[in-house]
Design a protein around this motif. Sequence first.
Motif, mmCIF file in Angstrom:
data_model
loop_
_atom_site.group_PDB
_atom_site.id
_atom_site.type_symbol
_atom_site.label_atom_id
_atom_site.label_comp_id
_atom_site.label_asym_id
_atom_site.label_seq_id
_atom_site.Cartn_x
_atom_site.Cartn_y
_atom_site.Cartn_z
ATOM 1 N N GLY A 103 0.792 -1.223 0.000
ATOM 2 C CA GLY A 103 0.000 0.000 0.000
ATOM 3 C C GLY A 103 0.822 1.270 0.000
ATOM 4 N N SER A 104 2.150 1.157 0.092
ATOM 5 C CA SER A 104 3.007 2.337 0.225
ATOM 6 C C SER A 104 3.753 2.699 -1.047
ATOM 7 N N ASN A 105 3.447 2.080 -2.149
ATOM 8 C CA ASN A 105 4.270 2.278 -3.332
ATOM 9 C C ASN A 105 3.648 3.189 -4.382
ATOM 10 N N THR A 106 2.960 4.226 -3.954
ATOM 11 C CA THR A 106 2.369 5.172 -4.896
ATOM 12 C C THR A 106 3.426 6.180 -5.310
ATOM 13 N N ILE A 107 3.715 6.236 -6.589
ATOM 14 C CA ILE A 107 4.708 7.192 -7.090
ATOM 15 C C ILE A 107 3.966 8.423 -7.591
ATOM 16 N N LEU A 108 4.609 9.559 -7.489
ATOM 17 C CA LEU A 108 4.008 10.841 -7.841
ATOM 18 C C LEU A 108 3.914 11.002 -9.359
ATOM 19 N N ASN A 109 2.763 11.434 -9.848
ATOM 20 C CA ASN A 109 2.601 11.765 -11.261
ATOM 21 C C ASN A 109 2.702 13.276 -11.410
ATOM 22 N N PRO A 110 3.838 13.789 -11.912
ATOM 23 C CA PRO A 110 4.029 15.236 -12.009
ATOM 24 C C PRO A 110 3.510 15.851 -13.305
ATOM 25 N N LEU A 111 2.961 15.050 -14.192
ATOM 26 C CA LEU A 111 2.541 15.581 -15.492
ATOM 27 C C LEU A 111 1.450 16.632 -15.345
ATOM 28 N N GLY A 112 1.593 17.713 -16.087
ATOM 29 C CA GLY A 112 0.616 18.785 -16.081
ATOM 30 C C GLY A 112 0.764 19.767 -14.927
ATOM 31 N N ARG A 113 1.790 19.610 -14.107
ATOM 32 C CA ARG A 113 2.010 20.515 -12.975
ATOM 33 C C ARG A 113 3.090 21.531 -13.321
ATOM 34 N N ASP A 114 2.924 22.736 -12.818
ATOM 35 C CA ASP A 114 3.944 23.766 -12.975
ATOM 36 C C ASP A 114 4.960 23.611 -11.851
ATOM 37 N N PHE A 115 6.224 23.517 -12.197
ATOM 38 C CA PHE A 115 7.275 23.388 -11.198
ATOM 39 C C PHE A 115 7.697 24.769 -10.714
ATOM 40 N N HIS A 116 7.882 24.899 -9.397
ATOM 41 C CA HIS A 116 8.323 26.154 -8.795
ATOM 42 C C HIS A 116 9.820 26.154 -8.563
ATOM 43 N N SER A 117 10.439 24.973 -8.620
ATOM 44 C CA SER A 117 11.888 24.833 -8.481
ATOM 45 C C SER A 117 12.301 23.520 -9.135
ATOM 46 N N GLN A 118 13.601 23.287 -9.185
ATOM 47 C CA GLN A 118 14.129 22.076 -9.824
ATOM 48 C C GLN A 118 13.556 20.801 -9.196
ATOM 49 N N VAL A 119 13.439 20.794 -7.882
ATOM 50 C CA VAL A 119 12.817 19.679 -7.162
ATOM 51 C C VAL A 119 11.544 20.236 -6.534
ATOM 52 N N ASP A 120 10.422 19.602 -6.789
ATOM 53 C CA ASP A 120 9.147 20.145 -6.307
ATOM 54 C C ASP A 120 8.179 19.001 -6.010
ATOM 55 N N TYR A 121 7.070 19.365 -5.453
ATOM 56 C CA TYR A 121 5.976 18.449 -5.112
ATOM 57 C C TYR A 121 6.440 17.347 -4.160
ATOM 58 N N ILE A 122 7.268 17.748 -3.185
ATOM 59 C CA ILE A 122 7.702 16.828 -2.141
ATOM 60 C C ILE A 122 6.467 16.551 -1.289
ATOM 61 N N THR A 123 6.059 15.297 -1.242
ATOM 62 C CA THR A 123 4.786 14.937 -0.632
ATOM 63 C C THR A 123 4.975 13.799 0.359
ATOM 64 N N LEU A 124 4.408 13.977 1.540
ATOM 65 C CA LEU A 124 4.472 12.968 2.598
ATOM 66 C C LEU A 124 3.126 12.272 2.671
ATOM 67 N N HIS A 125 3.148 10.954 2.666
ATOM 68 C CA HIS A 125 1.939 10.130 2.747
ATOM 69 C C HIS A 125 2.038 9.296 4.014
ATOM 70 N N ALA A 126 1.046 9.379 4.874
ATOM 71 C CA ALA A 126 1.050 8.556 6.089
ATOM 72 C C ALA A 126 -0.393 8.283 6.505
ATOM 73 N N SER A 127 -0.646 7.053 6.872
ATOM 74 C CA SER A 127 -1.974 6.611 7.260
ATOM 75 C C SER A 127 -2.960 6.970 6.144
ATOM 76 N N ARG A 128 -3.992 7.732 6.456
ATOM 77 C CA ARG A 128 -4.999 8.114 5.443
ATOM 78 C C ARG A 128 -4.732 9.496 4.863
ATOM 79 N N PHE A 129 -3.588 10.090 5.170
ATOM 80 C CA PHE A 129 -3.358 11.495 4.851
ATOM 81 C C PHE A 129 -2.189 11.692 3.897
ATOM 82 N N THR A 130 -2.316 12.713 3.093
ATOM 83 C CA THR A 130 -1.278 13.105 2.147
ATOM 84 C C THR A 130 -1.086 14.606 2.280
#
Length: 182
Positions: A103-130
Amino acid sequence: SILSKVSAMHDAWSIVDSVFRLRCLLDKTPNLKKKSPGLSLFFRQTTEVGNLRNVVQHLDTEMQTIIDLNIAAWGSLTWATIIDAEKHLIRSCLIVPGTLISGSNTILNPLGRDFHSQVDYITLHASRFTLCLSEVMRSVEQLIKRFEKSLESQTEALPKATGDYLCSIDIIGNPSKPAKSR
């Protein structure tokens, strides 16, 4: 390396805890207009911080949910990095601390997002929350800018001082005269 993975997860949870504490501090600050547009926006943009923080702060009560969801206890961390902007090449990354659980292997789909920096959309997933930590940090940055602007008129008569100061001096001694301790 394992150390960088541990550091990344530690940093992610530190952001969650720090923003949670900032929200609590702001909520309890006397004479602060809680319904001002900027503060209301900040509270709305960081709503999930408390939920996510409570997952690790109350791991004993969250454990059954984590087991039922079949996910890692400390969650997972995803982010996207621009590898080559001209070729539109983006790398999506995932860290799952401990044993890889289905259940922990969801990879981020960045397509269609505007990047604000070279590395972006750092996302933490835990329990039922993202929680997208990149967006939370942008909210904190905007809040601080608003506070600084509102404080300018109240502090313009005060002397201006720098923030932190660090001094470091490298000294090369004379090898023929070793230093003596007294």
